[in-house]
Design an enzyme around this catalytic site. Structure first.
Site, PDB file in Angstrom:
ATOM      1  N   HIS A 170      -2.467 -54.632  -7.800  1.00 24.94           N
ATOM      2  CA  HIS A 170      -1.727 -53.649  -6.811  1.00 24.94           C
ATOM      3  C   HIS A 170      -3.265 -52.627  -5.615  1.00 24.94           C
ATOM      4  CE1 HIS A 170      -0.229 -50.101  -8.375  1.00 24.94           C
ATOM      5  NE2 HIS A 170      -1.292 -51.406  -9.801  1.00 24.94           N
ATOM      6  N   CYS A 186      -1.589 -52.878 -15.128  1.00 26.76           N
ATOM      7  CA  CYS A 186      -2.183 -53.302 -14.140  1.00 26.76           C
ATOM      8  C   CYS A 186      -3.792 -53.264 -13.451  1.00 26.76           C
ATOM      9  CB  CYS A 186      -1.490 -52.888 -13.015  1.00 26.76           C
ATOM     10  SG  CYS A 186       0.429 -53.851 -12.878  1.00 26.76           S
TER      11      CYS A 186
END
Length: 210
Positions: A170, A186
């Site tokens: 992301h 992440c």
């Protein structure tokens, strides 16, 4: 590249974050990136000097920007391919059309938060919302329970869900995190870069974390 004065091609002008982004997005706007252009982009990455928006220097936070061969990690590029190197703190993107780019990333804070192995993109989220996991709330009870799309969202302006629950590639609105061990699991990119990855990737694109 540590300890080296980072300069542009004329060896006199530092490459600012604005110029770096323009070069990165300009290359992405073209279809295929050949070897010569890929090498030029690698030079830009390794000689990149963050401006006042992005201090301290990104160079000090990245351990390697080596170019790699997709054949060493994937059988084919039918749906493109993504390699996330948590040691070098970079994301390699190979396209079936010959496109190749290396993007600096944030990586998980600890080995315990790091998951390695093969996965794939399962969902593309153009305006991601964010909710912390139960484990994240245990580590930091002060976290908000929900953040909607917008400038305060920890996932930035685009997100790609992986087949592993709660793991994503992301963007980020906190550019200080890029090049650091700073995530809860992440892989984060500059917002300018996640747009490039997001537009090219598809559901089913294979992802390998090493």
């Amino acid at each position: 590249m540590r300890g080296r004065t980072a300069m542009g091609k004329d060896m006199n002008t530092p490459i600012s974050r604005r110029n770096f982004t323009r070069l990165a997005l300009g290359a992405a706007a073209g279809c295929a990136v050949g070897p010569a252009l890929a090498a030029t982009e690698e030079d830009a990455l390794t000689s990149y000097v963050p401006d006042s928006q992005d201090q301290p220097r990104l160079l000090r936070r990245i351990s390697g920007l080596r170019m790699r061969n997709w054949e060493d990690y994937f059988d084919n590029l039918n749906k493109d391919a993504i390699l996330c190197d948590t040691n070098d703190r970079v994301l390699h993107y190979w396209g079936a059309d010959g496109f190749y780019r290396v993007f600096p990333t944030s990586v998980p804070l600890t080995d315990q938060l790091t998951r390695r192995g093969r996965t794939e993109i399962t969902l593309k989220r153009p305006e991601p919302e964010w909710r912390p996991t139960q484990n994240m709330l245990k580590r930091n009870p002060d976290l908000p329970k929900y953040v909607g799309p917008g400038p305060e969202n920890p996932l930035g302006i685009r997100a790609l869900n992986l087949s592993w629950p709660a793991y994503r590639i992301h963007g980020t609105n906190d550019i200080r995190k890029i090049g650091r061990q700073s995530s809860n699991g992440c892989i984060g990119l500059f917002n300018e870069h996640i747009v490039v990855v997001y537009e090219r990737a598809q559901v089913g694109t294979p992802v390998l974390l090493i």
